[in-house]
Every structure is written in C-alpha cells, then in structure tokens.
Design a protein around this motif. Structure first.
Motif, PDB file in Angstrom:
ATOM      1  N   LEU A 116       0.828  -1.195   0.000  1.00 52.37           N
ATOM      2  CA  LEU A 116       0.000   0.000   0.000  1.00 52.37           C
ATOM      3  C   LEU A 116       0.869   1.254   0.000  1.00 52.37           C
ATOM      4  O   LEU A 116       1.924   1.287   0.624  1.00 52.37           O
ATOM      5  N   ARG A 117       0.384   2.266  -0.681  1.00 51.14           N
ATOM      6  CA  ARG A 117       0.940   3.609  -0.613  1.00 51.14           C
ATOM      7  C   ARG A 117      -0.246   4.566  -0.590  1.00 51.14           C
ATOM      8  O   ARG A 117      -1.045   4.577  -1.522  1.00 51.14           O
ATOM      9  N   GLY A 118      -0.354   5.356   0.478  1.00 50.71           N
ATOM     10  CA  GLY A 118      -1.503   6.244   0.600  1.00 50.71           C
ATOM     11  C   GLY A 118      -2.804   5.478   0.706  1.00 50.71           C
ATOM     12  O   GLY A 118      -3.834   5.911   0.184  1.00 50.71           O
ATOM     13  N   ALA A 152       0.706   9.563   2.430  1.00 49.71           N
ATOM     14  CA  ALA A 152       1.509   9.306   1.226  1.00 49.71           C
ATOM     15  C   ALA A 152       0.623   9.397  -0.016  1.00 49.71           C
ATOM     16  O   ALA A 152      -0.585   9.147   0.036  1.00 49.71           O
ATOM     17  N   TRP A 153       1.231   9.766  -1.120  1.00 49.70           N
ATOM     18  CA  TRP A 153       0.509   9.778  -2.394  1.00 49.70           C
ATOM     19  C   TRP A 153       0.611   8.407  -3.048  1.00 49.70           C
ATOM     20  O   TRP A 153       1.631   7.714  -2.920  1.00 49.70           O
ATOM     21  N   PRO A 154      -0.429   7.980  -3.755  1.00 48.85           N
ATOM     22  CA  PRO A 154      -0.385   6.698  -4.467  1.00 48.85           C
ATOM     23  C   PRO A 154       0.682   6.705  -5.562  1.00 48.85           C
ATOM     24  O   PRO A 154       1.078   7.760  -6.061  1.00 48.85           O
ATOM     25  N   VAL A 155       1.122   5.514  -5.938  1.00 49.87           N
ATOM     26  CA  VAL A 155       2.142   5.355  -6.987  1.00 49.87           C
ATOM     27  C   VAL A 155       1.471   5.328  -8.358  1.00 49.87           C
ATOM     28  O   VAL A 155       0.440   4.675  -8.546  1.00 49.87           O
ATOM     29  N   SER A 156       2.075   6.044  -9.295  1.00 51.79           N
ATOM     30  CA  SER A 156       1.593   5.987 -10.665  1.00 51.79           C
ATOM     31  C   SER A 156       2.778   5.867 -11.612  1.00 51.79           C
ATOM     32  O   SER A 156       3.884   6.298 -11.295  1.00 51.79           O
ATOM     33  N   TYR A 157       2.546   5.248 -12.755  1.00 54.90           N
ATOM     34  CA  TYR A 157       3.600   5.050 -13.748  1.00 54.90           C
ATOM     35  C   TYR A 157       3.280   5.856 -14.997  1.00 54.90           C
ATOM     36  O   TYR A 157       2.148   5.843 -15.478  1.00 54.90           O
ATOM     37  N   GLN A 158       4.297   6.575 -15.487  1.00 52.88           N
ATOM     38  CA  GLN A 158       4.146   7.416 -16.665  1.00 52.88           C
ATOM     39  C   GLN A 158       4.652   6.637 -17.863  1.00 52.88           C
ATOM     40  O   GLN A 158       5.853   6.433 -18.023  1.00 52.88           O
ATOM     41  N   SER A 202      -1.778   8.613 -16.590  1.00 60.03           N
ATOM     42  CA  SER A 202      -0.806   7.678 -16.019  1.00 60.03           C
ATOM     43  C   SER A 202      -1.581   6.475 -15.512  1.00 60.03           C
ATOM     44  O   SER A 202      -2.810   6.419 -15.622  1.00 60.03           O
ATOM     45  N   THR A 203      -0.875   5.504 -14.958  1.00 59.91           N
ATOM     46  CA  THR A 203      -1.525   4.271 -14.531  1.00 59.91           C
ATOM     47  C   THR A 203      -0.879   3.724 -13.259  1.00 59.91           C
ATOM     48  O   THR A 203       0.333   3.874 -13.075  1.00 59.91           O
ATOM     49  N   PRO A 204      -1.656   3.096 -12.376  1.00 60.90           N
ATOM     50  CA  PRO A 204      -1.077   2.437 -11.205  1.00 60.90           C
ATOM     51  C   PRO A 204      -0.531   1.051 -11.526  1.00 60.90           C
ATOM     52  O   PRO A 204       0.058   0.399 -10.662  1.00 60.90           O
ATOM     53  N   ASP A 205      -0.722   0.611 -12.766  1.00 63.49           N
ATOM     54  CA  ASP A 205      -0.354  -0.749 -13.167  1.00 63.49           C
ATOM     55  C   ASP A 205       0.887  -0.716 -14.058  1.00 63.49           C
ATOM     56  O   ASP A 205       0.833  -0.234 -15.193  1.00 63.49           O
ATOM     57  N   ILE A 206       1.994  -1.224 -13.564  1.00 64.77           N
ATOM     58  CA  ILE A 206       3.243  -1.210 -14.333  1.00 64.77           C
ATOM     59  C   ILE A 206       3.109  -2.006 -15.635  1.00 64.77           C
ATOM     60  O   ILE A 206       3.731  -1.665 -16.650  1.00 64.77           O
ATOM     61  N   GLN A 230       8.522   6.355 -12.604  1.00 66.33           N
ATOM     62  CA  GLN A 230       7.722   5.975 -11.444  1.00 66.33           C
ATOM     63  C   GLN A 230       7.462   7.246 -10.631  1.00 66.33           C
ATOM     64  O   GLN A 230       8.401   7.931 -10.208  1.00 66.33           O
ATOM     65  N   ASN A 231       6.190   7.565 -10.448  1.00 67.16           N
ATOM     66  CA  ASN A 231       5.800   8.810  -9.802  1.00 67.16           C
ATOM     67  C   ASN A 231       4.896   8.557  -8.605  1.00 67.16           C
ATOM     68  O   ASN A 231       4.413   7.452  -8.380  1.00 67.16           O
ATOM     69  N   ARG A 232       4.644   9.620  -7.857  1.00 61.38           N
ATOM     70  CA  ARG A 232       3.531   9.657  -6.918  1.00 61.38           C
ATOM     71  C   ARG A 232       2.556  10.699  -7.458  1.00 61.38           C
ATOM     72  O   ARG A 232       2.969  11.729  -8.006  1.00 61.38           O
ATOM     73  N   ILE A 233       1.269  10.412  -7.302  1.00 57.11           N
ATOM     74  CA  ILE A 233       0.244  11.300  -7.846  1.00 57.11           C
ATOM     75  C   ILE A 233      -0.631  11.829  -6.718  1.00 57.11           C
ATOM     76  O   ILE A 233      -1.018  11.076  -5.817  1.00 57.11           O
ATOM     77  N   ASN A 234      -0.884  13.117  -6.739  1.00 57.47           N
ATOM     78  CA  ASN A 234      -1.688  13.772  -5.711  1.00 57.47           C
ATOM     79  C   ASN A 234      -3.122  13.256  -5.791  1.00 57.47           C
ATOM     80  O   ASN A 234      -3.795  13.462  -6.804  1.00 57.47           O
ATOM     81  N   PRO A 235      -3.608  12.574  -4.742  1.00 57.23           N
ATOM     82  CA  PRO A 235      -4.958  12.000  -4.822  1.00 57.23           C
ATOM     83  C   PRO A 235      -6.052  13.051  -4.950  1.00 57.23           C
ATOM     84  O   PRO A 235      -7.154  12.744  -5.420  1.00 57.23           O
TER      85      PRO A 235
END
Length: 278
Positions: A116-118, A152-158, A202-206, A230-235
């Motif tokens: 988990l993140r955020g 924490a902010w959730p992880v997102s992939y660009q 972006s997507t949370p799924d690599i 690999q980023n964090r995205i402001n919810p």
C-alpha cells in the motif's frame, strides 16, 4: 546503479532531448523532467509542434527518436537537421540521482503479496531496475507524500502516448451495469469534451505502462531497453477513469502554459527511473 550513460540515454529517450553530464548544477530537477515528459505528450495530443519551457526555451514535439535516437535513422543523421530538433540538457548525477534508494526489482516476484501507498494498492515494478531520483527535501510540504502512511501519495507510472485516444471515459456518477447503456454512454462521450478526459494520463499498473513505454537501443551495450517514470500522484488532483488502471490529471480548456505547468507540478512528483531490457 546502472551505467550512468545508460541512465542518460533513458532520460533522453523519454524527453526527446539530448541529456548530457555536467559537473555544475543540473539544468533540470527531477520535477522539471516529469513536467517536460507530461507536457510534451499533452501538447502533442493537442496538436502543437513546440513546447516552451523555462531555462530551456523551445522544445520540438517532433518525435525524432521513434526512428531510434541512438542509431542512424534513414531520414535523419547526426547532422544539423537532427541536432536542431533536440535540445541539449545537462544534469549532474550528484544532485539528480539518489543511489541510496535504488532498487533492483528485476528478479523479484510479489505473487499475492499486497503493498500500500496512501492506503491504495501499490503494484511494485517487478522485472524492472529502479534508479532513484533526488527528490527528498525538495518540496515545501515535506516528504510525507513519498512515504507509506496515510498521507503518502499513491504510486503511478508514466508510460508513453497514453492519452484520450485510448477511449477512456471519465467516471461521472454511478455506472450502469447494463452493457448496452454503457456502450451508449461510451459512444456519446467520444463527442463530448466534458466526459472525454483532457489532460495527463498515467496508470497504477506497471504492466499497462509497459504497453505504452518508450524503448531505445543503448550505445553502452548495444541492447534494447524499455523506460518508464515511477511517480507519486496527488490523490486530490487525480481523476479516476472508467478503467481502473488509468488515472487522469485533468487540464481545463482555456488554461495558458503557466497554468497548465502548475497543474502538472502540483499533481505528479517523480521518484524513480525504471529500466528493463526489452
């Protein structure tokens, strides 16, 4: 950390710039870098040919490295024609990368283990090698966005070329489970700017990010690599779409360059450069 020249090639492939080493201060911070990657894709989809960015000037949106940035394209050589399309950016590894937090996921398999993140699921980039970016103590609100707690902010992939052409529709109200009605809504949304997302995807799924990632052939070892941010995205700034594996940072119509850049900067923060042999 992988060979520094391989990392520079990866940054070059993502940004479309020619990223080189310097012993002085980096021209760009990691935040500037994700801004450029996101904005170039956004403005390209909006039909623009160039992007103006502070300290760099005019950046071409022509994707010259689709022909292989590190090879000898049939139409473009290393002559003035190609160089005119690529802006040179110089970075200092000492203030851009953070090797202490590098993590090689290449041979890791998480199976059913959940992270988990955020308070949202974090799908770790198994199969990839993460080069950490220097982002600690770079933001006025501290480092909690980068942690594992509730703040924490959730992880997102660009990925690359992730945009409204995927037919992604913003969620507005409850979705009907009746398939014909859902298809009607989907069809109508294609002609409705209020339901078709305009902005940065972006997507949370690599695994999905990998489908849209940039690839390049390295001069370092002659191998082909995939690269993803690999980023964090402001919810608070993220909009979830009908597809759960796609997130949107919405950019309203009528916003100028400064306002658009501000939205991206408030919404997406990078912390890792992901590499994987293709």
């Amino acid at each position: 950390m992988p060979d520094i020249n391989l990392c520079l090639e990866a940054l070059s492939a993502l940004s479309g710039c020619s990223v080189e080493l310097t012993s002085g201060t980096s021209q760009l911070t990691p935040q500037d870098f994700v801004n450029i990657v996101a904005l170039k894709e956004f403005y390209k989809q909006e039909g623009f040919k160039e992007l103006e960015y502070p300290s760099l000037g005019t950046l071409s949106l022509q994707d010259v490295d689709d022909q292989d940035l590190y090879g000898n394209p049939p139409a473009l050589t290393e002559g003035p024609e190609l160089q005119s399309l690529r802006t040179t950016v110089r970075i200092n590894p000492q203030d851009f990368f953070h090797p202490k937090y590098d993590y090689d996921f290449t041979n890791i398999k998480d199976g059913s283990t959940k992270f988990l993140r955020g308070n949202e699921q974090y799908i770790r980039p198994c199969g990839w090698n993460r080069v950490a970016l220097q982002v600690i103590q770079r933001y006025a609100d501290g480092n909690s966005w980068l942690g594992t707690g509730k703040d924490a902010w959730p992880v997102s992939y660009q990925g690359y070329s992730m945009d409204g052409s995927l037919g992604i529709i913003l969620t507005r109200g409850a979705c009907s489970s009746d398939e014909p009605q859902f298809l009607d809504v989907a069809a109508a949304s294609l002609n409705n700017s209020e339901t078709r997302g305009r902005g940065v995807y972006s997507t949370p799924d690599i695994k999905m990010a990998e489908q849209y990632c940039k690839q390049f052939t390295s001069r370092v070892d002659g191998k082909k690599y995939k690269v993803v941010l690999q980023n964090r995205i402001n919810p608070q700034k993220r909009t979830k779409c009908q597809r759960e594996d796609v997130w949107l940072v919405y950019i309203p119509e009528g916003h100028n360059d400064v306002q658009t850049r501000a939205i991206v900067q408030e919404s997406i923060r990078p912390y890792g450069l992901l590499l994987k042999q293709a």
